[in-house]
Design an enzyme around this catalytic site. Structure first.
Site: not given
Length: 505
Positions: A50, A80, A194, A278, A281, A326, A410
């Protein structure tokens, strides 16, 4: 030899570790070369691997001829690098670059030595690529940001100027140093993009600042407690011992330490008040839970920066295995939790600011004697309220969202990059809220004079007053808020307290 594990304590410490790692890798890249040899043997055996001799994502079944495999890697970066938005800050991107080199140097990615050493050169010369902040879904790694990080290898994209003021085309920088763009080899592009280095870099960047802010928040709570003549009893060690969360005990100890020697506490010891609101405290419980959440996030980030998040992974026995390292889910969850922890520190701080303005126990309403003509400290609290409200929107978890990508291949993504970007905005809002509390608490403490607060609180108050005067009329608040913000963003205030023997854990 492989790099030693990184130990995340502070960014400065992490950079020291990274620089040692990179220096070792310049001298000994044997792990990289062994990993590359496995890839070379795989390319020669005729098998299908791959991203090495196949397409990517949904295109994994498309076999790529040997004479096109180098072009495949170049195309991967070009296709990309589609990030958008404001650039990631230079110091975060610099950390991304170093973390990417460290991960490749662990020797499970099969990157070519030529590509690896060019990245090492970028780090050595402090050439930091310009990377857009948006476009990653945090699943197959931070694909778009890391593609932009790698573009200068091809002579594309840009580098930051050393001072961070502007950018320079990468081609011009390479040409000025007599360097040609490199030719990516099979597997190189995939190894480069990746990974979870964007999410990891943001996580390390914010968590270091968070480690200072949790201590500063304890200091500001102690200042507000003194100004409001609150009780020290909720900080008793016995209370914390029967609910033994580590953060809670540490916060209570810090506050007790800061209040040692307080004349203010002694002045109202028998006042008859039973319980404080609060926001005073429950400081140990709220601040402490935030500390424990940030400790969890820090453990996740430290694991991640020592991990290999590439795919496929290359092992010394010759196996090349596709998996899911990844996927950003560990970071996505941790960064969402960190954002919630920081947001709650801002939320309880804003409640203390509000309380300081109400005119309790001798404090003038809105912290000025002549209000009406003067609005006093009314509007800084508005700003704090606005920032706290914005944080509530930002704390919607990105990690519970998923949008399928790559035509469904994906089909579950982490959105961890969005967790990272939101976290930075929550951090900045918290810094501003704490600056407002610092200014407000210092003003309120002035009205308790001549009684002295605890020695730690007194040291902080004295330091603030060296820089910022007491105010009894309206003025441009930014004149004081900006110096307070500087104190929140640096160690100066904590160092001043430490000089009086109050070192906060």
């Amino acid at each position: 030899m492989r790099p030693e594990p990184l130990v995340y304590v502070t960014i400065a410490h992490l950079y020291e570790d990274l620089c040692r790692s990179l220096d070792m890798l310049r001298r000994d890249d044997s792990a990289v070369r062994r990993s590359r040899a496995v890839v070379e043997r795989a390319l020669a055996d005729g098998g299908t691997y791959y991203g090495i001799n196949t397409g990517f994502g949904k295109l994994a079944r498309v076999r790529i001829p040997a004479d096109q495999q180098a072009r495949l890697q170049r195309n991967l970066l070009l296709s990309h690098a589609v990030g958008v938005g404001e650039p990631i800050p230079r110091d975060v991107t610099r950390l991304m670059l170093h973390l990417k080199i460290h991960a490749l140097g662990l020797g499970y990615s099969g990157v070519s030595p030529e590509t690896f050493h060019r990245l090492l050169l970028f780090a050595e010369k402090d050439w930091v690529p310009v990377v857009p902040s948006k476009g990653s879904v945090g699943a197959s790694g931070d694909l778009a940001p890391l593609a932009h990080l790698a573009l200068p290898l091809l002579g594309l994209g840009a580098f930051w100027r050393p001072d961070g003021a502007g950018t320079v085309p990468a081609a011009d920088v390479l040409a000025a140093h007599g360097l040609a763009p490199i030719d990516l080899q099979p597997k190189d592009g995939l190894a480069l993009i990746n990974g979870t280095q964007m999410m990891s870099a943001y996580g390390a960047y914010v968590l270091e600042k968070g480690s200072r802010l949790v201590r500063t928040a304890d200091l500001l709570a102690a200042m507000s407690l003194e100004a409001l003549q609150g009780s020290i009893k909720p900080f008793d060690a016995r209370i914390q011992a029967v609910r033994p969360h580590p953060g809670q005990a540490r916060v209570a100890e810090n506050v007790r330490h800061l209040l040692e020697g307080s004349e203010i506490l002694e002045s109202h010891r028998d006042c008859g008040k039973v319980q404080d609101p609060y926001c005073l405290r429950c400081v140990p419980q709220v601040h402490g839970a935030g500390r424990d959440a940030l400790a969890y996030a820090t453990r996740v980030v430290e694991t991640e920066i020592n991990a290999v998040t590439d795919n496929p992974l290359v092992f010394e026995d010759g196996d090349i295995l596709s998996g899911g390292n990844f996927h950003g889910q560990p970071l996505a969850l941790a960064l969402d939790v960190a954002a919630m922890a920081l947001a709650e520190l801002a939320s309880i701080s804003e409640r203390r600011i509000y309380l300081l303005l109400e005119g309790h126990d001798g404090l003038p309403t809105l912290l000025m004697r002549e209000t009406g003509l003067n609005s006093g400290f009314m509007i800084p609290q508005y700003t704090a309220a606005a920032l706290v409200s914005e944080n509530k929107v930002l704390c919607h978890p990105a990690s519970v969202d998923s949008i399928p990508t790559s035509l469904g291949q994906e089909d579950h993504v982490s959105m961890g990059s969005i967790s990272a970007l939101k976290l930075v905005n929550v951090l900045r809002n918290l810094e501003h809220v704490l600056a407002i509390e610092l200014l407000t608490a210092a003003q309120a403490l002035d009205y308790r004079l001549p009684l002295r607060p605890g020695r730690g609180v007194e040291a902080a108050h004295r330091y603030v007053r060296r820089l910022i005067p007491h105010r009894e009329a309206d003025y441009l608040f930014q004149e004081d808020l900006l110096p307070c913000l500087d104190l929140i963003r640096t160690d100066a205030l904590l160092d001043a307290v430490a000089e009086e023997g109050c070192v906060l854990a």
